[in-house]
Design an enzyme around this catalytic site. Structure first.
Site, PDB file in Angstrom:
ATOM      1  N   ASP A   8       0.882  -1.159   0.000  1.00 18.53           N
ATOM      2  CA  ASP A   8       0.000   0.000   0.000  1.00 18.53           C
ATOM      3  C   ASP A   8       0.928   1.218   0.000  1.00 18.53           C
ATOM      4  O   ASP A   8       2.107   1.108   0.351  1.00 18.53           O
ATOM      5  CB  ASP A   8      -0.864  -0.049   1.266  1.00 18.53           C
ATOM      6  CG  ASP A   8      -1.682   1.205   1.431  1.00 18.53           C
ATOM      7  OD1 ASP A   8      -2.338   1.608   0.457  1.00 18.53           O
ATOM      8  OD2 ASP A   8      -1.655   1.794   2.535  1.00 18.53           O
ATOM      9  N   ASP A  10      -0.164   5.031   0.798  1.00 23.72           N
ATOM     10  CA  ASP A  10      -0.463   6.037   1.823  1.00 23.72           C
ATOM     11  C   ASP A  10      -0.407   5.421   3.217  1.00 23.72           C
ATOM     12  O   ASP A  10      -1.198   4.535   3.532  1.00 23.72           O
ATOM     13  CB  ASP A  10      -1.861   6.620   1.585  1.00 23.72           C
ATOM     14  CG  ASP A  10      -1.966   7.354   0.251  1.00 23.72           C
ATOM     15  OD1 ASP A  10      -1.028   8.084  -0.093  1.00 23.72           O
ATOM     16  OD2 ASP A  10      -2.989   7.194  -0.444  1.00 23.72           O
ATOM     17  N   LYS A 116      -5.929   7.597  -6.538  1.00 23.98           N
ATOM     18  CA  LYS A 116      -5.842   8.024  -7.937  1.00 23.98           C
ATOM     19  C   LYS A 116      -4.695   9.014  -8.110  1.00 23.98           C
ATOM     20  O   LYS A 116      -4.446   9.486  -9.208  1.00 23.98           O
ATOM     21  CB  LYS A 116      -7.177   8.632  -8.373  1.00 23.98           C
ATOM     22  CG  LYS A 116      -8.273   7.577  -8.426  1.00 23.98           C
ATOM     23  CD  LYS A 116      -9.562   8.075  -9.035  1.00 23.98           C
ATOM     24  CE  LYS A 116     -10.476   6.872  -9.271  1.00 23.98           C
ATOM     25  NZ  LYS A 116     -11.868   7.219  -9.392  1.00 23.98           N
TER      26      LYS A 116
HETATM   27  C1  BG6 Z   1      -5.803   5.554   0.078  1.00 23.95           C
HETATM   28  C2  BG6 Z   1      -5.857   6.365   1.336  1.00 23.95           C
HETATM   29  O1  BG6 Z   1      -4.502   5.099  -0.142  1.00 23.95           O
HETATM   30  O2  BG6 Z   1      -6.240   6.319  -1.029  1.00 23.95           O
HETATM   31  C3  BG6 Z   1      -7.260   6.915   1.537  1.00 23.95           C
HETATM   32  O3  BG6 Z   1      -5.501   5.562   2.446  1.00 23.95           O
HETATM   33  C4  BG6 Z   1      -7.694   7.692   0.297  1.00 23.95           C
HETATM   34  O4  BG6 Z   1      -7.294   7.716   2.678  1.00 23.95           O
HETATM   35  C5  BG6 Z   1      -7.574   6.802  -0.924  1.00 23.95           C
HETATM   36  O5  BG6 Z   1      -9.035   8.123   0.453  1.00 23.95           O
HETATM   37  C6  BG6 Z   1      -7.952   7.528  -2.207  1.00 23.95           C
HETATM   38  O6  BG6 Z   1      -6.996   8.510  -2.474  1.00 23.95           O
HETATM   39  P1  BG6 Z   1      -7.113   9.621  -3.579  1.00 23.95           P
HETATM   40  O7  BG6 Z   1      -5.696  10.164  -3.666  1.00 23.95           O
HETATM   41  O8  BG6 Z   1      -7.530   8.952  -4.858  1.00 23.95           O
HETATM   42  O9  BG6 Z   1      -8.101  10.624  -3.126  1.00 23.95           O
HETATM   43 MG    MG Z   2      -2.757   3.118   3.491  1.00 24.20          MG
END
Ligand code: BG6
Ligand code: MG
Length: 220
Positions: A8, A10, A116
């Site tokens: 993963d 984030d 994304k």
């Molecule tokens: C995940 C995060 O990796 O990505 C979430 O842990 C987040 O918190 C999700 O909502 C979607 O991310 P993004 O960048 O497409 O808004």
């Molecule tokens: Mg995460």
């Protein structure tokens, strides 16, 4: 035998969980919604649209889809701007060391992120070199806790789920790994990722040595 790792992004490779928090907090303040770190923890691993729905539920509010999408886009603009400041100094302690070690030992490595914005984050970190395959929020339609993003990564690596270890900081992410038949390493507190096969408080402790010691029968 373990041949690959799926990470993963984030909260595992870099601490974007805090940047996501700041962006949702800015939107919530503007809208007069309650939002704190406890609610933010529930957003780990889940998609942007699902995230705003969780925040609305927390505030006993609902919105039509058009408004919801517009507000999620507004949050995303704040979040994406905050990524401009990110550099290769912003790996979580231990993350880059682990990725380097996996490269040296010849393991296959995929990204399995719901975001994304993963492409931008990887670019800011200069992390593309550590990954053979990138799975992100554009790769599959069903997000975590569905196992699809990890199955996508394993398939592209040409590996079976039981040949891969997934690294995750989210409750929904560990659920996704388990649903797909992957081994899992949780990064974070017990009440969030205690259901992983192996858990570390932080990435700094998650060395290849420790991982191999725990899953010793799965490494040759
Ligand atoms: C995940 C995060 O990796 O990505 C979430 O842990 C987040 O918190 C999700 O909502 C979607 O991310 P993004 O960048 O497409 O808004
Ligand atoms: Mg995460």
């Amino acid at each position: 035998m373990i041949k690959g790792f799926i990470f993963d992004l984030d909260g595992v490779i870099t601490d974007t969980a805090e940047l996501h928090f700041e962006a949702w907090k800015a939107l919530s303040d503007e809208m007069g919604w309650a939002f704190d770190h406890e609610v933010n923890d529930k957003l780990r691993g889940i998609s942007r649209t699902d995230s705003i729905k969780v925040i609305l539920d927390h505030n006993n509010t609902s919105l039509d889809d058009k408004t919801l999408d517009a507000l999620a886009a507004k949050k995303n603009d704040i979040y994406v701007k905050s990524l401009d400041k990110m550099t290769s100094d912003n790996y979580l302690p231990g993350a880059e060391e682990l990725l380097t070690h996996l490269r040296t030992e010849g393991f296959l490595v995929a990204l399995g992120s719901a975001s994304k914005n993963a492409e931008k984050v990887l670019l800011q970190l200069n992390a593309n070199k550590y990954f053979d395959i990138i799975g992100d929020g554009h790769s599959v339609s069903k997000s975590k806790p569905a196992p699809d993003i990890f199955l996508f990564g394993a398939e592209k690596l040409k590996l079976q789920p039981e040949e891969c270890i997934v690294f995750e900081d989210a409750e929904s992410g560990i659920n996704a790994a388990k649903a797909g038949g992957f081994y899992s390493v949780g990064i974070g507190p017990k009440d969030r990722v205690g259901h992983a096969d192996l858990r570390f408080d932080t990435m700094a402790e998650a060395t290849l040595f420790e991982v191999k010691a725990h899953f010793k029968d799965l490494f040759s």
